[in-house]
Design an enzyme around this catalytic site. Structure first.
Site, PDB file in Angstrom:
ATOM      1  N   ASP A  22       0.756  -1.225  -0.073  1.00  0.00           N
ATOM      2  CA  ASP A  22       0.052   0.073  -0.020  1.00  0.00           C
ATOM      3  C   ASP A  22       0.787   1.137   0.155  1.00  0.00           C
ATOM      4  OD1 ASP A  22      -2.362   1.334   0.023  1.00  0.00           O
ATOM      5  OD2 ASP A  22      -2.479   1.412   2.179  1.00  0.00           O
ATOM      6  N   ASN A  70     -11.101  -2.549  -4.766  1.00  0.00           N
ATOM      7  CA  ASN A  70     -10.423  -1.536  -5.635  1.00  0.00           C
ATOM      8  C   ASN A  70     -11.148  -1.327  -7.184  1.00  0.00           C
ATOM      9  OD1 ASN A  70      -7.038  -2.679  -4.490  1.00  0.00           O
ATOM     10  ND2 ASN A  70      -8.359  -1.075  -3.764  1.00  0.00           N
TER      11      ASN A  70
HETATM   12  C1  IPE Z   1      -5.383  -2.413   0.038  1.00  0.00           C
HETATM   13  O1  IPE Z   1      -5.251  -1.215  -0.185  1.00  0.00           O
HETATM   14  C2  IPE Z   1      -5.426  -3.347  -1.069  1.00  0.00           C
HETATM   15  C3  IPE Z   1      -4.277  -3.500  -1.884  1.00  0.00           C
HETATM   16  C4  IPE Z   1      -2.977  -2.905  -1.472  1.00  0.00           C
HETATM   17  C5  IPE Z   1      -4.240  -4.034  -3.231  1.00  0.00           C
HETATM   18  P1  IPE Z   1      -6.053  -0.120  -0.267  1.00  0.00           P
HETATM   19  O2  IPE Z   1      -5.519   1.158  -0.351  1.00  0.00           O
HETATM   20  O3  IPE Z   1      -7.276  -0.423  -1.210  1.00  0.00           O
HETATM   21  O4  IPE Z   1      -6.805  -0.053   1.135  1.00  0.00           O
HETATM   22  P2  IPE Z   1      -7.844   0.859   1.870  1.00  0.00           P
HETATM   23  O5  IPE Z   1      -8.794   1.427   0.986  1.00  0.00           O
HETATM   24  O6  IPE Z   1      -6.776   1.975   2.263  1.00  0.00           O
HETATM   25  O7  IPE Z   1      -8.466   0.012   3.089  1.00  0.00           O
HETATM   26  C1  IPE Z   2      -1.666   0.127  -3.487  1.00  0.00           C
HETATM   27  O1  IPE Z   2      -1.474   1.685  -3.298  1.00  0.00           O
HETATM   28  C2  IPE Z   2      -1.799  -0.183  -4.528  1.00  0.00           C
HETATM   29  C3  IPE Z   2      -3.420  -0.765  -5.047  1.00  0.00           C
HETATM   30  C4  IPE Z   2      -4.304  -0.773  -4.087  1.00  0.00           C
HETATM   31  C5  IPE Z   2      -3.549  -0.893  -6.371  1.00  0.00           C
HETATM   32  P1  IPE Z   2      -2.732   2.514  -3.298  1.00  0.00           P
HETATM   33  O2  IPE Z   2      -3.163   3.040  -4.706  1.00  0.00           O
HETATM   34  O3  IPE Z   2      -3.731   2.508  -2.344  1.00  0.00           O
HETATM   35  O4  IPE Z   2      -1.888   3.831  -2.793  1.00  0.00           O
HETATM   36  P2  IPE Z   2      -2.526   5.018  -1.739  1.00  0.00           P
HETATM   37  O5  IPE Z   2      -3.154   4.274  -0.184  1.00  0.00           O
HETATM   38  O6  IPE Z   2      -3.592   5.609  -2.270  1.00  0.00           O
HETATM   39  O7  IPE Z   2      -1.282   5.778  -1.021  1.00  0.00           O
HETATM   40 MG    MG Z   3      -4.197   2.476  -0.219  1.00  0.00          MG
END
Ligand code: IPE
Ligand code: IPE
Ligand code: MG
Length: 239
Positions: A22, A70
């Site tokens: 993340d 997502n």
């Molecule tokens: C969790 O990250 C999913 C992945 C890393 C693929 P998110 O960024 O989607 O999680 P939330 O929304 O902050 O809980």
């Molecule tokens: C994790 O990074 C990757 C996916 C969930 C695909 P994020 O896209 O959630 O990055 P942040 O949390 O917005 O920084």
């Molecule tokens: Mg995230």
């Protein structure tokens, strides 16, 4: 960064490490760049950590790449992520196969375009007999979905719902339970990752954003793990 050649941390080492990758979006935003740049940078880190896991003798690595939730992101971001998966698969497969990695995808694939589903299956078939790191990439994955599909499989087979039965039908069947879960990016939550499987997993949260996650930080997580006392409901060893 990747130039580090840090010493391997002490034992015991986890057999199975699960990672919530993340922080890509925030990494890009911090540089005044679009989120897409963060996702591109994040892909490179997968290669780095896969290598580090192999060197550390980790048997199984499970990476959360795209959750069921997502799908709720803007269409442009979802499209970009899918494109990135396709390209990365095409580019990295040969090297992974050469390095003995066994690749599997876990999650609900039904929402993904046919060419990507084909590539995922090809990668799985091609690497199925490899004896190196067991890499599971969670795409379209949800922990609740996994439990529900396992229960449904039992019902369809006319089998009773038991813990062993569910375990055998989860997407991670055959893998040891994760010993260590790492979440980068500062959030301290599971976000519907491996709900059943994490029952007794040690949870490690790092503030480092995924594109900045290095071999050194991975080793810090392993060192932290080595210092944990896992009790599984029992009393401490010495008593
Ligand atoms: C969790 O990250 C999913 C992945 C890393 C693929 P998110 O960024 O989607 O999680 P939330 O929304 O902050 O809980
Ligand atoms: C994790 O990074 C990757 C996916 C969930 C695909 P994020 O896209 O959630 O990055 P942040 O949390 O917005 O920084
Ligand atoms: Mg995230």
């Amino acid at each position: 960064m990747s130039r580090d050649a840090p010493e391997l941390p002490s034992e015991p080492r986890p057999r199975h490490v699960a990672i919530v990758m993340d922080g890509n979006g925030r990494w890009a935003k911090g540089r005044g760049q679009p989120r897409a740049m963060g996702h591109r940078a994040g892909v490179k880190v997968v290669r780095r950590i896969l290598r580090a896991a192999h060197k550390a003798g980790v048997e199984a690595l499970t990476l959360f790449a795209f959750s069921q939730e997502n799908w709720k992101r803007p269409e442009t971001e979802v499209k970009l992520l899918i494109q990135l998966f396709v390209r990365t698969l095409a580019r990295e497969m040969d090297a992974m196969h050469r390095n003995g990695v066994r690749v599997r995808f876990i999650g609900d694939r039904s929402g993904f375009p046919e060419p990507l589903r084909r590539e995922m299956q090809r990668a799985e078939l091609r690497t199925a007999d490899n004896a190196g790191v067991k890499l599971s990439i969670a795409v379209g994955y949800g922990g609740q979905w996994d439990i529900v599909q396992a229960a449904n499989a039992l019902v369809e087979a006319g089998e009773p719902i038991t813990a062993e039965g569910i375990e055998a039908r989860l997407q991670t069947a055959g893998l040891p339970e994760p010993d260590l879960m790492i979440r980068t990016g500062g959030e301290q939550r599971i976000s519907n990752f491996l709900l059943w499987q994490l029952a007794y997993t040690e949870l490690y949260f790092s503030d480092v954003l995924w594109p900045d996650f290095s071999e050194l930080e991975f080793h810090q997580a392993l060192a932290w793990y080595a210092g944990r006392e896992r009790r599984f409901g029992r009393v401490p060893e010495a008593s």
